[in-house]
Write a protein that holds these residues in place. Structure first.
Motif, PDB file in Angstrom:
ATOM      1  N   LEU A 100       0.855  -1.183   0.000  1.00  0.00           N
ATOM      2  CA  LEU A 100       0.000   0.000   0.000  1.00  0.00           C
ATOM      3  C   LEU A 100       0.886   1.226   0.000  1.00  0.00           C
ATOM      4  CD1 LEU A 100      -2.683  -1.017   2.663  1.00  0.00           C
ATOM      5  CD2 LEU A 100      -2.918  -1.033   0.181  1.00  0.00           C
ATOM      6  N   THR A 102       2.670   4.507   0.608  1.00  0.00           N
ATOM      7  CA  THR A 102       2.792   5.223   1.891  1.00  0.00           C
ATOM      8  C   THR A 102       2.215   6.628   1.806  1.00  0.00           C
ATOM      9  OG1 THR A 102       5.036   5.803   1.249  1.00  0.00           O
ATOM     10  CG2 THR A 102       4.771   3.940   2.761  1.00  0.00           C
ATOM     11  N   HIS A 103       1.776   7.023   0.616  1.00  0.00           N
ATOM     12  CA  HIS A 103       1.108   8.313   0.515  1.00  0.00           C
ATOM     13  C   HIS A 103      -0.305   8.173   1.066  1.00  0.00           C
ATOM     14  CE1 HIS A 103      -0.797  11.660  -2.048  1.00  0.00           C
ATOM     15  NE2 HIS A 103      -0.277  12.179  -0.949  1.00  0.00           N
ATOM     16  N   LEU A 104      -1.226   7.608   0.290  1.00  0.00           N
ATOM     17  CA  LEU A 104      -2.583   7.478   0.798  1.00  0.00           C
ATOM     18  C   LEU A 104      -3.159   6.083   0.618  1.00  0.00           C
ATOM     19  CD1 LEU A 104      -4.082  10.923  -0.176  1.00  0.00           C
ATOM     20  CD2 LEU A 104      -3.510  10.103   2.099  1.00  0.00           C
ATOM     21  N   GLY A 105      -2.293   5.107   0.360  1.00  0.00           N
ATOM     22  CA  GLY A 105      -2.767   3.734   0.465  1.00  0.00           C
ATOM     23  C   GLY A 105      -3.296   3.065  -0.790  1.00  0.00           C
ATOM     24  N   CYS A 106      -3.048   3.604  -1.989  1.00  0.00           N
ATOM     25  CA  CYS A 106      -3.393   2.848  -3.190  1.00  0.00           C
ATOM     26  C   CYS A 106      -2.374   1.716  -3.344  1.00  0.00           C
ATOM     27  CB  CYS A 106      -3.315   3.735  -4.428  1.00  0.00           C
ATOM     28  SG  CYS A 106      -4.524   5.042  -4.391  1.00  0.00           S
ATOM     29  N   HIS A 122      -1.449   9.178  -7.401  1.00  0.00           N
ATOM     30  CA  HIS A 122      -0.887  10.525  -7.457  1.00  0.00           C
ATOM     31  C   HIS A 122       0.521  10.505  -8.037  1.00  0.00           C
ATOM     32  CE1 HIS A 122      -3.571   9.978  -3.957  1.00  0.00           C
ATOM     33  NE2 HIS A 122      -4.241  10.893  -4.598  1.00  0.00           N
ATOM     34  N   PRO A 136       4.627  11.962  -4.418  1.00  0.00           N
ATOM     35  CA  PRO A 136       4.375  12.350  -3.023  1.00  0.00           C
ATOM     36  C   PRO A 136       4.640  11.314  -1.919  1.00  0.00           C
ATOM     37  CG  PRO A 136       2.302  12.041  -4.194  1.00  0.00           C
ATOM     38  CD  PRO A 136       3.385  11.923  -5.196  1.00  0.00           C
ATOM     39  N   PRO A 138       6.059   9.663   1.150  1.00  0.00           N
ATOM     40  CA  PRO A 138       7.134  10.187   1.983  1.00  0.00           C
ATOM     41  C   PRO A 138       8.269   9.190   2.211  1.00  0.00           C
ATOM     42  CG  PRO A 138       5.273   9.592   3.348  1.00  0.00           C
ATOM     43  CD  PRO A 138       4.849   9.375   1.929  1.00  0.00           C
ATOM     44  N   ARG A 139       8.009   7.879   2.015  1.00  0.00           N
ATOM     45  CA  ARG A 139       9.038   6.872   2.318  1.00  0.00           C
ATOM     46  C   ARG A 139       8.737   5.621   1.508  1.00  0.00           C
ATOM     47  NH1 ARG A 139       5.182   6.984   6.215  1.00  0.00           N
ATOM     48  NH2 ARG A 139       4.100   5.007   6.430  1.00  0.00           N
ATOM     49  N   ASP A 142       6.207   0.166   3.568  1.00  0.00           N
ATOM     50  CA  ASP A 142       6.492  -0.319   4.914  1.00  0.00           C
ATOM     51  C   ASP A 142       6.693  -1.830   4.905  1.00  0.00           C
ATOM     52  OD1 ASP A 142       6.310   2.187   6.063  1.00  0.00           O
ATOM     53  OD2 ASP A 142       4.120   2.049   6.222  1.00  0.00           O
ATOM     54  N   LEU A 172       8.986   1.820   9.322  1.00  0.00           N
ATOM     55  CA  LEU A 172       8.214   2.216  10.495  1.00  0.00           C
ATOM     56  C   LEU A 172       7.418   1.000  10.937  1.00  0.00           C
ATOM     57  CD1 LEU A 172       6.829   5.643   9.321  1.00  0.00           C
ATOM     58  CD2 LEU A 172       8.474   5.255  11.145  1.00  0.00           C
TER      59      LEU A 172
ATOM     60  N   TRP B 154     -11.905   1.846  -2.463  1.00  0.00           N
ATOM     61  CA  TRP B 154     -10.642   2.593  -2.538  1.00  0.00           C
ATOM     62  C   TRP B 154     -10.788   4.034  -2.107  1.00  0.00           C
ATOM     63  CZ3 TRP B 154      -6.261   0.332  -2.076  1.00  0.00           C
ATOM     64  CH2 TRP B 154      -6.213  -1.030  -2.363  1.00  0.00           C
ATOM     65  N   MET B 157     -10.565   3.664   1.560  1.00  0.00           N
ATOM     66  CA  MET B 157      -9.172   3.455   1.962  1.00  0.00           C
ATOM     67  C   MET B 157      -8.419   4.781   1.988  1.00  0.00           C
ATOM     68  SD  MET B 157      -7.005   1.058   2.613  1.00  0.00           S
ATOM     69  CE  MET B 157      -6.294  -0.372   1.833  1.00  0.00           C
ATOM     70  N   ASN B 161      -7.286   7.028   5.293  1.00  0.00           N
ATOM     71  CA  ASN B 161      -5.843   7.198   5.492  1.00  0.00           C
ATOM     72  C   ASN B 161      -5.449   8.646   5.745  1.00  0.00           C
ATOM     73  OD1 ASN B 161      -4.490   4.807   5.627  1.00  0.00           O
ATOM     74  ND2 ASN B 161      -4.328   4.566   3.411  1.00  0.00           N
ATOM     75  N   THR B 293      -6.047  -2.034  -7.056  1.00  0.00           N
ATOM     76  CA  THR B 293      -6.493  -0.634  -7.087  1.00  0.00           C
ATOM     77  C   THR B 293      -6.924  -0.286  -8.497  1.00  0.00           C
ATOM     78  OG1 THR B 293      -4.356  -0.294  -6.041  1.00  0.00           O
ATOM     79  CG2 THR B 293      -5.861   1.548  -6.005  1.00  0.00           C
ATOM     80  N   ARG B 311      -3.340  17.029  -4.057  1.00  0.00           N
ATOM     81  CA  ARG B 311      -2.569  16.140  -4.905  1.00  0.00           C
ATOM     82  C   ARG B 311      -1.160  16.588  -5.283  1.00  0.00           C
ATOM     83  NH1 ARG B 311      -5.286  13.273 -10.079  1.00  0.00           N
ATOM     84  NH2 ARG B 311      -5.079  15.364 -10.893  1.00  0.00           N
ATOM     85  N   PHE B 313       1.120  18.242  -3.826  1.00  0.00           N
ATOM     86  CA  PHE B 313       2.138  18.448  -2.804  1.00  0.00           C
ATOM     87  C   PHE B 313       2.612  17.133  -2.195  1.00  0.00           C
ATOM     88  CE2 PHE B 313      -0.677  22.216  -2.673  1.00  0.00           C
ATOM     89  CZ  PHE B 313       0.248  23.160  -3.101  1.00  0.00           C
ATOM     90  N   SER B 314       3.730  17.198  -1.446  1.00  0.00           N
ATOM     91  CA  SER B 314       4.179  16.026  -0.699  1.00  0.00           C
ATOM     92  C   SER B 314       3.148  15.748   0.401  1.00  0.00           C
ATOM     93  CB  SER B 314       5.543  16.289  -0.083  1.00  0.00           C
ATOM     94  OG  SER B 314       5.404  17.246   0.937  1.00  0.00           O
ATOM     95  N   THR B 315       3.209  14.558   1.007  1.00  0.00           N
ATOM     96  CA  THR B 315       2.143  14.125   1.917  1.00  0.00           C
ATOM     97  C   THR B 315       1.748  15.178   2.949  1.00  0.00           C
ATOM     98  OG1 THR B 315       3.169  11.997   1.762  1.00  0.00           O
ATOM     99  CG2 THR B 315       1.342  12.195   3.286  1.00  0.00           C
ATOM    100  N   PRO B 372      -2.564  12.662 -12.958  1.00  0.00           N
ATOM    101  CA  PRO B 372      -1.577  13.617 -12.449  1.00  0.00           C
ATOM    102  C   PRO B 372      -0.278  13.547 -13.221  1.00  0.00           C
ATOM    103  CG  PRO B 372      -1.672  11.709 -11.019  1.00  0.00           C
ATOM    104  CD  PRO B 372      -2.673  11.480 -12.104  1.00  0.00           C
TER     105      PRO B 372
END
Ligand code: HEM
Ligand code: FES
Lengths: 174, 404
Positions: A100, A102-106, A122, A136, A138-139, A142, A172, B154, B157, B161, B293, B311, B313-315, B372
């Motif tokens: 998944l 680490t941005h928003l889980g896609c 994204h 986007p 961040p890491r 996981d 993490l 999704w 999800m 999140n 997905t 969208r 920007f970074s998280t 994007p």
């Protein structure tokens, strides 16, 4: 008389407040995941079943788990930091990660020809060890808690190798 | 006890016990509406009517909907759509209604902004309206979960999140909201509860409150004119209806509202019968699959602008931007420093601000739907930055506005 009324008002108010706090706590606990949901959180895989360079998606706690046995080519490209993300068993290296973003889980998609992952949501990108290469996210993806036992790997239990990954910040806690 | 006499009519009998005459006066015949308004002031009642339609169609859908992860998809797409007599009608009404209610909300909001209807004395109307916007957003999101298709899963999800707060990494909170590690049965059941009971109850309360906030300041008018409602009301009651600046809400003004509603419902049912597909995402006709997905995840059109603010920007920056965008409209009564209550076209720079904001939100909406990539990413980023720049500019340009 007013003092008696004040007293009754305060007593009533006090008990009402107590009841409200109790009620809120009960409401919070009702929203908690059930013990049965928590208890079902273990999966065991046998790493010798996987083929080099082929991504397999397993399932743990309802989440997709990516397993990718690294090819020589991938190992040659991997940096020292990348290698820390891999699990070594019998001389072979495995990437085992929660699939998944680490941005928003896609779920990022694996691209066989470029040997990397692209998240369509994204536009985030990851390399073959699932370390992030384009924001986007961040890491990197996981790594789930795991414990090795021969060629078997149990997900959901924390073993010494996982402790080490947590300690040096490779992943993490999931 | 109050004096109860033999009543000569049912009305009188009720009046002695319930004061219906007083109620009718306060809420209808002596609730004064200015004459100097246009069809845009009918949007409030159009919204109320649309909410009524959503409620009724929802009740019929509830008769066969099954909130279980195994059965939900089929209970909607098979049972309701093909087996239940006229089940498709309720579903199409509900889907089209949910989409149009946002179109009308946005028109209603921008009407308020254009005419300065959120200013001194009318702040609570605006704040309660924004509360309704937030509640409708939650209602739409929870409803979108129910068919348990790919987009339901999704979107569920991705949106839950958001509550991990980026680097705060509050996974415990996310799991608490879901009642599981991923959206599953616990998640579907609780969003079902929210969608069919808790949120509609709160929405009804909020609508009553919104109406309550209108009663004393009254609605604004096309010139932002501040006149004496008592004086105007006296004229009307004395029979000088032509000279008076007001008319009673009901039945006089309501009949105009009903006329606008009539036109609106022609469009509404045209869409229900011939173009319902715009309100139904094709991806959601695939059952939920936690291991796959969809290639593009995007929300319904009415959330696209705020999604596009997230969208590019970074998280962490994205989350903060998104959180600000969700609530920034609450602050307009306080960020607009000008005392002028007037239509935007008489307010100099604010006129420019109004159209820039409207166009920027349209651009964000279109970009939110596109993948994007390349130039789209860039346009999206610029539009997101312009959005925030406009909010920073608002107090400055309104502070220097000339008093009219
Ligand atoms: C969906 C729920 C809503 C319903 C049922 C509703 C209903 C109404 C009604 C019946 C009126 C009086 C007639 C009119 O001026 O149109 C009104 C006025 C108003 N509403 Fe809403 N509304 C809703 C949402 C909102 C939202 C989201 C906002 C914006 C934040 C808002 C802001 C206002 C303002 C500022 C007025 C006063 C207009 C004026 O004085 O000219 N409302 N609303
Ligand atoms: S969820 Fe993967 S880039 Fe946003």
């Amino acid at each position: 008389m007013s003092t008696r009324r004040d007293f009754m008002g305060m007593a009533l108010g006090g008990f009402t407040a107590l009841g409200a706090v109790g009620g809120l706590y009960a409401a919070k606990r009702t929203w908690d995941p059930l013990p049965s949901v928590k208890a079902a959180g273990f999966t065991t895989l046998d790493l010798k079943d996987y083929k080099e360079g082929e991504l397999v998606t397993e399932k743990w706690r309802g989440k997709p788990i990516f397993v990718l046995k690294q090819t020589k080519e991938m190992m040659a490209k991997a940096t020292e930091k990348d290698k820390k993300r891999l699990i070594e068993v019998d001389g072979a290296h495995y990437m085992v990660c929660v699939g998944l973003c680490t941005h928003l889980g896609c779920i990022p998609g694996y691209r066989k020809d470029t040997q990397d992952f692209l998240c369509a949501c994204h536009g985030g990108m990851y390399d073959a060890t699932a370390d992030v290469t384009k924001a986007p996210p961040p890491r990197g993806l996981d790594i789930p808690p795991f414990k090795l036992n021969g060629t078997k790997i149990a997900l959901g239990v924390t073993g010494p190798e996982y402790e080490k990954m947590l300690a040096d910040g490779t992943t993490l806690r999931v | 006890m109050a004096r109860i006499e033999n009543a000569k009519s049912i009305g009188e009998w009720l009046d002695q016990r319930l004061a219906v005459q007083t109620l009718k006066r306060v809420l209808q015949t002596e609730y004064w509406i200015p004459k100097n308004i246009n069809f845009l002031w009918a949007m409030g009642m159009v919204l109320a009517a649309t909410f009524g339609i959503l409620l009724v169609s929802g009740i019929f859908l509830l008769m066969y909907y099954n909130p279980s992860t195994d059965l939900a998809f089929d209970s909607v797409n098979y049972t309701i759509m093909t087996e239940v007599g006229y089940g498709w009608l309720w579903r199409h009404i509900h889907g089209v209604g949910a989409s149009l209610v946002f179109l009308i909300i946005y028109i209603h909001m921008f009407t308020g902004i254009y005419y300065g209807s959120y200013k001194k004395g009318r702040e609570l109307i605006w704040l309660s309206g924004m509360l309704l916007y937030v509640l409708f957003s939650a209602e739409a999101f929870s409803g979108y979960m129910l068919p348990w298709g790919q987009m339901s899963y999704w979107a569920g999800m991705v949106i839950t999140n958001l509550f991990s707060g980026g680097s705060l990494h509050a996974d415990g909170l996310v799991e608490w909201i879901r009642g599981d590690y991923v959206p599953a049965q616990a998640f579907l059941s609780r969003f079902f509860m929210l969608h069919v009971l808790l949120l509609p109850l709160v929405i009804i309360g909020a609508i009553v409150f919104h109406f309550g906030t209108l009663r004393i300041p009254h609605v604004n008018n096309q010139d932002g004119e501040d006149f004496d409602f008592n004086e105007a009301a006296e004229l009307y009651k004395n029979g000088q209806k032509k000279e008076s600046k007001v008319i009673p809400f009901s039945p006089v003004f309501l009949s105009k509202d009903v006329f606008v509603m009539g036109i609106y419902f022609v469009l509404f049912f045209y869409l229900v019968f011939y173009h319902f597909e715009f309100a139904m995402d094709p991806v959601n006709f695939d059952p939920a699959d936690g291991l796959k997905t969809p290639t593009h995840i995007y929300p319904e059109w009415y959330f696209l602008w705020s999604y596009e603010v997230l969208r590019p920007f970074s998280t962490n920056v994205g989350l903060i931007a998104f959180a600000i965008a969700q609530v920034i409209f609450f602050t307009i009564p306080f960020l607009d420093r000008s005392p002028n209550v007037a239509p935007a076209n008489r307010r100099g720079l604010f006129h420019l601000w109004f159209w820039a904001m409207l166009v920027d939100m349209l651009v964000l909406t279109f970009m939110g739907k596109l993948p994007p990539q390349g130039i789209w990413s860039t346009i999206g980023l610029v539009a997101a930055l312009v959005f925030f720049a406009l909010w920073i500019a608002l107090p400055i340009i309104t502070k220097s506005e000339k008093k009219l």
